[in-house]
Scaffold this motif. Structure first.
Motif, short mmCIF file in Angstrom:
data_model
loop_
_atom_site.label_atom_id
_atom_site.label_comp_id
_atom_site.label_asym_id
_atom_site.label_seq_id
_atom_site.Cartn_x
_atom_site.Cartn_y
_atom_site.Cartn_z
N ILE A 194 4.78 2.86 5.39
CA ILE A 194 3.69 2.71 4.44
C ILE A 194 4.31 2.67 3.05
O ILE A 194 5.05 3.59 2.67
N LEU A 195 4.03 1.63 2.28
CA LEU A 195 4.59 1.45 0.95
C LEU A 195 3.49 1.48 -0.10
O LEU A 195 2.41 0.92 0.10
N ARG A 196 3.79 2.13 -1.23
CA ARG A 196 2.95 1.97 -2.41
C ARG A 196 3.60 0.87 -3.24
O ARG A 196 4.79 0.93 -3.55
N LEU A 197 2.80 -0.15 -3.61
CA LEU A 197 3.33 -1.35 -4.22
C LEU A 197 2.74 -1.58 -5.60
O LEU A 197 1.57 -1.24 -5.86
N GLU A 198 3.54 -2.19 -6.45
CA GLU A 198 3.06 -2.64 -7.76
C GLU A 198 3.03 -4.16 -7.73
O GLU A 198 3.99 -4.81 -7.32
N SER A 199 1.90 -4.72 -8.13
CA SER A 199 1.77 -6.17 -8.25
C SER A 199 0.64 -6.49 -9.21
O SER A 199 -0.41 -5.84 -9.17
N ARG A 200 0.87 -7.46 -10.06
CA ARG A 200 -0.15 -7.89 -11.01
C ARG A 200 -0.71 -9.27 -10.66
O ARG A 200 -1.39 -9.90 -11.46
N GLN A 248 7.03 1.04 -5.25
CA GLN A 248 6.99 2.23 -6.10
C GLN A 248 7.30 3.51 -5.32
O GLN A 248 7.88 4.45 -5.86
N ARG A 249 6.90 3.55 -4.06
CA ARG A 249 7.04 4.78 -3.27
C ARG A 249 6.97 4.42 -1.79
O ARG A 249 6.20 3.54 -1.39
N GLU A 250 7.77 5.08 -1.00
CA GLU A 250 7.65 4.96 0.45
C GLU A 250 6.84 6.16 0.92
O GLU A 250 7.32 7.28 0.99
N GLU A 251 5.56 5.91 1.21
CA GLU A 251 4.66 6.99 1.59
C GLU A 251 5.04 7.57 2.96
O GLU A 251 4.86 8.76 3.21
N TYR A 252 5.54 6.72 3.84
CA TYR A 252 5.90 7.18 5.19
C TYR A 252 6.86 6.19 5.81
O TYR A 252 6.71 4.98 5.65
N PHE A 253 7.84 6.71 6.54
CA PHE A 253 8.74 5.88 7.32
C PHE A 253 9.18 6.68 8.54
O PHE A 253 9.51 7.87 8.45
#
Length: 261
Positions: A194-200, A248-253
């Protein structure tokens, strides 16, 4: 250098879509398209079990059902949910303290029950509830909390012998300033991420308040090549639109549950 997408196999890979312990397979009569795209596919999973989940999100709150390859646990599911006041206070406190992982151990239920309005009661954990995690607010006094299902974002029945994908696939969902991507498992061995992503990119507008959008990456579908914090990569939507992302963050792996058959 950003990772780029290839268009090979997009239609087969992008049809998109939390640990549990229990044994039941999806009905052979349910088509792959329905399993992936419709929450009603869960109607075949009527046995009860303890379906552990990862809890993540700040603006929105999400549950990721931890899947396995066989039995009543062979489903990848993402749920958008609300949390009762006491539970939200516990969760927000953990996030503010920088906890790398919060999981939820619900009381037994059947996945077929997952519909808007359904309540899940159980315990929140600091860390993985089956791998040394401690109940919140402490190891000595765990509080029962209640999640209410708002909608199902991702539903995918898993088959360990499905064709191996050419590249990794993610389902992206959320809202402006808080996008998430869940890796779509395809064939054993595979991995949870699960990834937290930044995108505009304005192209993600369709993912806001909906079931998300499938995104293909030009990365091999294996854990060693997965995008990590700081990685810039370009995803390809089903219509061919390229969308830039930064992790931005790896919430889970984990490779524990999906690493083998």
């Amino acid at each position: 250098m950003p990772w780029r997408l290839g268009k090979v196999g997009v239609m087969g890979l992008c049809v998109g879509l939390l640990a549990c312990r229990g044994s039941e397979r999806a009905s052979p009569g349910v088509s792959l398209a329905r399993e992936v795209g419709e929450p009603s596919a869960l109607a075949v999973s009527t046995r009860t079990g303890v379906h552990g989940m990862v809890v993540f999100g700040d603006q929105g709150l999400y549950l990721y059902h931890l899947p396995m390859w066989h039995g009543l646990h062979a489903w990848q599911i993402v749920i958008e949910a609300s949390l009762d006041e006491d539970g939200r206070r516990l969760y927000d406190s953990e996030r503010a303290a920088g906890s790398p992982l919060v999981t939820f151990e619900p009381e037994p239920f059947a996945l077929a029950s997952l519909k808007p309005g359904f309540k899940l009661e159980g315990k929140l954990y600091h860390g993985h509830f089956e791998q040394g995690g401690t109940p919140l607010p402490s190891a000595d006094s765990a509080a029962k909390v209640s999640f209410t299902v708002q909608r199902l974002i991702m539903v995918k029945a898993l088959r360990p012998s499905d064709p191996a994908p050419f590249s990794a696939s993610y389902r992206v969902f959320g809202r402006e300033g808080e996008w998430f991507g869940v890796h779509v498992a395809s064939r054993a061995p595979d991995f949870d991420q699960i990834l937290r992503l930044e995108s505009r990119s304005p192209a993600l507008g369709a993912a806001r308040g909906s079931a998300g959008v499938p995104v293909t990456a030009s990365l091999p579908n294996d854990a060693s090549h997965r995008p990590v914090v700081g990685t810039a990569w370009t995803g390809l939507l089903e219509d061919g639109t390229e969308v830039p992302f930064t992790v931005q963050r790896e919430e889970y792996f984990s490779t524990t549950d999906l690493g083998g058959q």
